[in-house]
Scaffold this active site. Structure first.
Site, PDB file in Angstrom:
ATOM      1  N   HIS A 193      21.772  38.175  40.973  1.00 31.87           N
ATOM      2  CA  HIS A 193      22.639  38.804  39.958  1.00 31.87           C
ATOM      3  C   HIS A 193      21.920  39.035  38.626  1.00 31.87           C
ATOM      4  O   HIS A 193      22.050  40.109  38.031  1.00 31.87           O
ATOM      5  CB  HIS A 193      23.885  37.924  39.742  1.00 31.87           C
ATOM      6  CG  HIS A 193      25.063  38.654  39.212  1.00 31.87           C
ATOM      7  ND1 HIS A 193      26.345  38.311  39.516  1.00 31.87           N
ATOM      8  CD2 HIS A 193      25.162  39.717  38.375  1.00 31.87           C
ATOM      9  CE1 HIS A 193      27.187  39.139  38.896  1.00 31.87           C
ATOM     10  NE2 HIS A 193      26.484  39.996  38.193  1.00 31.87           N
ATOM     11  N   ASP A 239      31.578  46.541  45.859  1.00 30.61           N
ATOM     12  CA  ASP A 239      30.614  45.670  45.191  1.00 30.61           C
ATOM     13  C   ASP A 239      31.358  44.483  44.592  1.00 30.61           C
ATOM     14  O   ASP A 239      32.293  44.661  43.811  1.00 30.61           O
ATOM     15  CB  ASP A 239      29.915  46.457  44.065  1.00 30.61           C
ATOM     16  CG  ASP A 239      28.928  45.591  43.299  1.00 30.61           C
ATOM     17  OD1 ASP A 239      27.833  45.347  43.843  1.00 30.61           O
ATOM     18  OD2 ASP A 239      29.240  45.143  42.179  1.00 30.61           O
ATOM     19  N   LYS A 242      26.586  38.967  45.270  1.00 29.80           N
ATOM     20  CA  LYS A 242      25.436  38.563  44.438  1.00 29.80           C
ATOM     21  C   LYS A 242      25.332  37.046  44.301  1.00 29.80           C
ATOM     22  O   LYS A 242      26.357  36.349  44.256  1.00 29.80           O
ATOM     23  CB  LYS A 242      25.564  39.182  43.040  1.00 29.80           C
ATOM     24  CG  LYS A 242      25.901  40.660  43.051  1.00 29.80           C
ATOM     25  CD  LYS A 242      25.905  41.291  41.679  1.00 29.80           C
ATOM     26  CE  LYS A 242      26.481  42.692  41.724  1.00 29.80           C
ATOM     27  NZ  LYS A 242      27.951  42.744  41.596  1.00 29.80           N
ATOM     28  N   TYR A 244      32.346  36.691  40.270  1.00 32.39           N
ATOM     29  CA  TYR A 244      33.615  37.360  39.956  1.00 32.39           C
ATOM     30  C   TYR A 244      34.810  36.527  40.458  1.00 32.39           C
ATOM     31  O   TYR A 244      35.952  36.786  40.065  1.00 32.39           O
ATOM     32  CB  TYR A 244      33.713  38.758  40.588  1.00 32.39           C
ATOM     33  CG  TYR A 244      32.635  39.741  40.170  1.00 32.39           C
ATOM     34  CD1 TYR A 244      31.796  39.489  39.089  1.00 32.39           C
ATOM     35  CD2 TYR A 244      32.457  40.933  40.866  1.00 32.39           C
ATOM     36  CE1 TYR A 244      30.804  40.389  38.729  1.00 32.39           C
ATOM     37  CE2 TYR A 244      31.469  41.842  40.499  1.00 32.39           C
ATOM     38  CZ  TYR A 244      30.638  41.563  39.437  1.00 32.39           C
ATOM     39  OH  TYR A 244      29.660  42.450  39.095  1.00 32.39           O
TER      40      TYR A 244
HETATM   41  N1  LIG Z   1      25.254  43.476  38.195  1.00 33.49           N
HETATM   42  C1  LIG Z   1      25.854  43.251  37.061  1.00 33.49           C
HETATM   43  O1  LIG Z   1      25.386  42.469  36.218  1.00 33.49           O
HETATM   44  C2  LIG Z   1      27.143  43.948  36.775  1.00 33.49           C
HETATM   45  C3  LIG Z   1      27.689  43.888  35.483  1.00 33.49           C
HETATM   46  C4  LIG Z   1      28.893  44.579  35.237  1.00 33.49           C
HETATM   47  C5  LIG Z   1      29.497  45.294  36.256  1.00 33.49           C
HETATM   48  N2  LIG Z   1      28.955  45.302  37.521  1.00 33.49           N
HETATM   49  C6  LIG Z   1      29.595  46.047  38.633  1.00 33.49           C
HETATM   50  O2  LIG Z   1      29.830  47.391  38.220  1.00 33.49           O
HETATM   51  C7  LIG Z   1      31.211  47.705  38.424  1.00 33.49           C
HETATM   52  C8  LIG Z   1      31.693  48.761  37.467  1.00 33.49           C
HETATM   53  O3  LIG Z   1      31.489  48.364  36.129  1.00 33.49           O
HETATM   54  P1  LIG Z   1      32.681  47.935  35.142  1.00 33.49           P
HETATM   55  O4  LIG Z   1      33.861  47.495  35.938  1.00 33.49           O
HETATM   56  O5  LIG Z   1      32.082  46.973  34.172  1.00 33.49           O
HETATM   57  O6  LIG Z   1      32.981  49.251  34.307  1.00 33.49           O
HETATM   58  P2  LIG Z   1      33.260  50.810  34.634  1.00 33.49           P
HETATM   59  O7  LIG Z   1      33.388  51.019  36.091  1.00 33.49           O
HETATM   60  O8  LIG Z   1      32.252  51.570  33.863  1.00 33.49           O
HETATM   61  O9  LIG Z   1      34.640  51.031  33.900  1.00 33.49           O
HETATM   62  C9  LIG Z   1      35.819  50.423  34.352  1.00 33.49           C
HETATM   63  C10 LIG Z   1      36.904  50.718  33.314  1.00 33.49           C
HETATM   64  O10 LIG Z   1      37.116  52.120  33.243  1.00 33.49           O
HETATM   65  C11 LIG Z   1      38.478  52.412  33.497  1.00 33.49           C
HETATM   66  N3  LIG Z   1      38.528  53.625  34.350  1.00 33.49           N
HETATM   67  C12 LIG Z   1      38.224  53.709  35.659  1.00 33.49           C
HETATM   68  N4  LIG Z   1      38.385  54.970  36.105  1.00 33.49           N
HETATM   69  C13 LIG Z   1      38.806  55.698  35.056  1.00 33.49           C
HETATM   70  C14 LIG Z   1      39.163  57.043  34.898  1.00 33.49           C
HETATM   71  N5  LIG Z   1      39.099  57.907  35.918  1.00 33.49           N
HETATM   72  N6  LIG Z   1      39.566  57.467  33.653  1.00 33.49           N
HETATM   73  C15 LIG Z   1      39.630  56.597  32.626  1.00 33.49           C
HETATM   74  N7  LIG Z   1      39.309  55.300  32.714  1.00 33.49           N
HETATM   75  C16 LIG Z   1      38.901  54.842  33.926  1.00 33.49           C
HETATM   76  C17 LIG Z   1      39.031  51.218  34.222  1.00 33.49           C
HETATM   77  O11 LIG Z   1      40.396  51.066  33.903  1.00 33.49           O
HETATM   78  P3  LIG Z   1      41.491  50.530  34.965  1.00 33.49           P
HETATM   79  O12 LIG Z   1      40.871  49.364  35.701  1.00 33.49           O
HETATM   80  O13 LIG Z   1      42.627  50.171  34.098  1.00 33.49           O
HETATM   81  O14 LIG Z   1      41.797  51.661  35.907  1.00 33.49           O
HETATM   82  C18 LIG Z   1      38.209  50.074  33.651  1.00 33.49           C
HETATM   83  O15 LIG Z   1      38.787  49.590  32.448  1.00 33.49           O
HETATM   84  C19 LIG Z   1      31.884  46.340  38.220  1.00 33.49           C
HETATM   85  O16 LIG Z   1      33.226  46.349  38.598  1.00 33.49           O
HETATM   86  C20 LIG Z   1      30.964  45.482  39.036  1.00 33.49           C
HETATM   87  O17 LIG Z   1      31.218  45.651  40.415  1.00 33.49           O
HETATM   88  C21 LIG Z   1      27.778  44.657  37.780  1.00 33.49           C
END
Ligand SMILES: NC(=O)c1ccc[n+]([C@@H]2O[C@H](COP(=O)([O-])OP(=O)(O)OC[C@H]3O[C@@H](n4cnc5c(N)ncnc54)[C@H](OP(=O)(O)O)[C@@H]3O)[C@@H](O)[C@H]2O)c1
Length: 278
Positions: free
Chosen positions: A109, A46, A76, A51
């Protein structure tokens, strides 16, 4: 290697239930992480124009040597590109950066209701679908009122609605509304960005009982409820850990324990009726 189940969208397109998120990653790091993720079994990435890492995603996929059709790619439409002509040009620009002739899923988005261009953007997305530049189309951060307006203006139902969803904000009402319309809900920030959620005793306790990590328990919570999700992780170890959630079950007691964490906290206070990013 873990086999990730697929979820069927209303138009027959299938999407891997768990993929890789790439928010906030620069191109070079994205390239490395996408390559590693595909090597350990991920088949869904994704990304988003906003980004700034679509090139890195495309390069990571190219590095993997996998045939394009084996990797599900979603990107997006960012706020500044909303509008009929601009949306059509925006997907072409994304494809150029990704180095591919189509994406699998193209999303609006954010609804940006004050801008009031999401209906005309949707009309462009329908045409991009007809032209084969995307295999399916959907929305992100849409509330029932935004989905109602799309339904009044168009017969094409979004295939997915990608929303913030995790145990702190399980989005029960929005998920029920999506389901009633035939829309699959995708969870963004599925781990609530890692950090404090994963240290909650409720989760560490459930994790210890299952001999899993708190992150695995939270990701299992998503997939067990039929949600599609894509945690972001930077190391190979975490990439493997996050994918390995398809061979255990949370029971009713576990689910009830996780439900006690729901306090409505959003990771960045991004409420779709007012949030603006361009
Ligand atoms: N549509 C939208 O408006 C929108 C908004 C926000 C996000 N998104 C999408 O959703 C995806 C995921 O959301 P997100 O990146 O915001 O947050 P997330 O996936 O909830 O959390 C990512 C964080 O958690 C840590 N992490 C990952 N695996 C872990 C584990 N097994 N144990 C402990 N910590 C862990 C990562 O650290 P490290 O990286 O240091 O490993 C990173 O800091 C985004 O990357 C994006 O593609 C979409």
């Amino acid at each position: 290697m873990t086999t990730v189940p697929s979820v069927s969208l209303h138009d027959g397109v299938t999407i891997p239930q768990l993929g890789l998120g790439t928010a906030r990653l620069p191109d070079e790091e994205t390239r490395r992480i996408v390559r590693e993720a595909l090597a350990v079994g991920y088949r869904f990435v994704d990304t988003a124009a906003s980004y700034g890492n679509e090139r890195g995603v495309g390069q990571g996929i190219a590095d993997s040597g996998l045939p394009r059709e084996e990797v599900f790619v979603s990107t997006k439409l960012r706020g500044r590109d909303q509008g009929y002509e601009t949306a059509k040009a925006a997907l072409r620009a994304s494809l150029d950066r990704l180095g591919t002739d189509h994406v699998d899923l193209y999303l609006i988005h954010w609804p940006l209701p004050r801008l009031d261009r999401y209906v005309e953007s949707w009309r462009a997305m329908e045409e991009l679908l007809d032209e084969g530049l995307t295999r399916t189309i959907g929305v992100s951060n849409f509330l029932p009122e935004h989905l109602d307006r799309l339904a009044a203006a168009s017969s094409t139902v979004p295939a997915v609605n990608q929303i913030e969803c995790h145990p702190r904000e399980p989005q029960l009402e929005q998920r029920a509304d999506d389901a009633r319309r035939g829309i699959v809900t995708e969870s963004w920030s599925p781990l609530a960005n890692g950090g404090e959620l994963l240290q909650q005793p409720v989760l560490t306790g459930i994790a210890a009982r299952h001999r899993r990590t708190p992150a695995q328990v939270v990701l299992r919570w998503h997939v067990q409820q039929g949600l599609v999700t894509f945690p972001k992780a930077s190391s190979r170890g975490r990439l493997v850990e996050n994918l390995d959630v398809f061979d255990f079950e949370l029971d009713d007691e576990d689910m009830a324990g996780i439900a006690t964490l729901a306090d409505g906290t959003r990771v960045n206070g991004q409420y779709p009726d007012v949030w603006e990013e361009f």
